[in-house]
Design a protein around this motif. Structure first.
Motif, short mmCIF file in Angstrom:
data_model
loop_
_atom_site.label_atom_id
_atom_site.label_comp_id
_atom_site.label_asym_id
_atom_site.label_seq_id
_atom_site.Cartn_x
_atom_site.Cartn_y
_atom_site.Cartn_z
N LEU A 19 1.10 -1.37 0.05
CA LEU A 19 0.20 0.12 0.21
C LEU A 19 1.04 1.15 -0.23
O LEU A 19 0.26 2.72 0.50
CB LEU A 19 -0.78 -0.15 1.18
N ALA A 20 1.93 0.90 -0.49
CA ALA A 20 2.91 2.24 -0.30
C ALA A 20 2.45 3.31 -0.84
O ALA A 20 2.75 4.47 -0.50
CB ALA A 20 4.80 1.55 -0.62
N ASN A 21 1.98 2.92 -2.04
CA ASN A 21 1.81 3.66 -2.87
C ASN A 21 0.44 4.77 -2.56
O ASN A 21 0.31 5.68 -4.10
CB ASN A 21 2.80 4.13 -4.40
N GLU A 22 -0.01 4.48 -1.57
CA GLU A 22 -1.53 4.86 -1.60
C GLU A 22 -2.01 5.39 -0.05
O GLU A 22 -1.35 5.46 0.46
CB GLU A 22 -2.62 3.87 -1.38
N LYS A 23 -2.84 6.93 -0.36
CA LYS A 23 -2.62 7.55 0.70
C LYS A 23 -3.29 6.16 1.79
O LYS A 23 -4.31 7.10 2.18
CB LYS A 23 -3.74 9.07 0.06
N VAL A 24 -2.53 5.66 2.46
CA VAL A 24 -3.41 5.21 3.58
C VAL A 24 -2.28 5.35 5.58
O VAL A 24 -1.95 5.51 4.75
CB VAL A 24 -3.06 3.40 3.40
N THR A 25 -4.05 5.44 6.01
CA THR A 25 -3.67 6.25 7.11
C THR A 25 -3.58 4.70 7.89
O THR A 25 -4.64 4.36 8.14
CB THR A 25 -4.32 6.92 8.43
N ILE A 125 4.39 0.10 5.02
CA ILE A 125 4.41 0.66 5.17
C ILE A 125 4.29 1.40 6.45
O ILE A 125 4.21 0.30 7.30
CB ILE A 125 2.12 1.78 4.72
N GLU A 126 4.38 2.38 7.22
CA GLU A 126 4.69 1.89 8.36
C GLU A 126 3.76 2.56 9.34
O GLU A 126 3.25 3.97 8.47
CB GLU A 126 5.98 3.33 8.53
N PRO A 127 3.03 3.02 10.88
CA PRO A 127 2.13 3.99 11.25
C PRO A 127 1.92 5.09 11.18
O PRO A 127 3.50 5.09 11.25
CB PRO A 127 1.86 2.70 12.36
N ALA A 128 1.11 5.92 10.87
CA ALA A 128 1.64 7.05 11.39
C ALA A 128 1.89 6.74 13.11
O ALA A 128 2.58 7.94 13.15
CB ALA A 128 -0.18 7.95 11.42
#
Length: 204
Positions: A19-25, A125-128
Motif C-alpha cells: 500500500l506504499a503508493n496509496e494514501k493510507v493511514t 508502510i509504517e503506522p502514522a
C-alpha cells in the motif's frame, strides 16, 4: 501444507499488493489485556470514521470460513504453533483492501517484533503512530475478572500469563516506535469517558 508453504503462499498473495503508493493511514493500537482497547476503538470508529481491524478476529473468521488457509491456521493453533506473521499480515491487507476506507485502526497488532517487520515488509508502510493504552496491571486484572464474559481465559492464572506475554512480546514493539517518536501513550487506568477525552485530543 507445511508451515513454510503457508508463509510462502501468503507472501505470494501479498506480493505486488503493498500500500506504499496509496494514501493510507494506519494506527496500531496496543495495550495489555483489559486496558480498554476495544471500547476506545469503537469510540474512534464512531467519531473519526476509521475502520477497526483486529488480527485475532481476522484469524478466527478465516478459520470459520472453512477455507484451505483457515484449516491450516486452525491446525497450527491446535498444535500450539504460532501462525506465521505473513499469514496475519495477508489477512490484514485483504481486509484493508476490501474495506473501501483509507484509515485503519489495527488492534492488538503487531504482537511482537516479527509481526512488525512482516507488516512493514509486506505492506510497505509504517503506522502514522502507535496508540498505547498504558494501564496498571492490578486495574487490568480487576476489569478482566469483573468482565468475566464466560471467557475461559479470564481466570487469575491465565490473566497473569497474558500480562507476562504482553510485556515480553509487545513492549519491544512499543519501544521501537517510541524511539522514532511515534508512540502516543494514553493513561488507560481512568474511567472510559476520561480516557476517550485523551484519545480525542490525539486524533483531533
Amino acid at each position: 501444507m507445511r508451515m513454510g508453504t503457508i508463509a510462502d503462499a501468503a507472501n505470494k498473495e501479498a506480493s505486488g499488493s503493498s500500500l506504499a503508493n496509496e494514501k493510507v493511514t494506519v494506527v496500531f493500537v496496543l495495550g495489555g489485556p483489559g486496558s480498554g482497547k476495544g471500547t476506545q476503538c469503537a469510540n474512534i470508529v464512531q467519531h473519526f470514521r476509521y475502520t477497526h481491524l483486529s488480527a485475532g478476529d481476522l484469524l478466527r473468521e478465516e478459520i470459520k470460513s472453512g477455507s484451505g488457509n483457515g484449516t491450516m491456521i486452525q491446525t497450527m493453533i491446535k498444535d500450539g504453533k504460532i501462525v506465521p506473521s505473513e499469514v496475519t499480515v495477508m489477512l490484514l491487507l485483504r481486509a484493508m483492501r476490501e474495506s473501501g476506507n483509507d484509515k485503519f485502526l489495527i488492534d492488538g497488532f503487531p504482537r511482537n517484533e516479527e509481526n512488525r517487520v512482516a507488516f512493514e515488509a509486506v505492506i510497505n508502510i509504517e503506522p502514522a503512530f502507535v496508540l498505547y493504552f498504558d494501564c496498571p496491571e492490578d486495574e487490568m486484572e480487576r476489569r478482566l475478572l469483573k468482565r468475566n464474559q464466560g471467557r475461559e481465559d479470564d481466570n487469575i492464572v491465565t490473566i497473569r500469563k497474558r500480562f507476562k506475554v504482553f510485556m515480553e512480546s509487545s513492549l519491544p514493539v512499543i519501544e521501537y516506535y517510541n524511539s522514532k517518536g511515534k508512540v502516543c501513550k494514553i493513561d488507560a487506568g481512568k474511567p472510559a469517558e476520561e480516557v476517550f477525552e485523551a484519545v480525542k485530543a490525539v486524533f483531533a
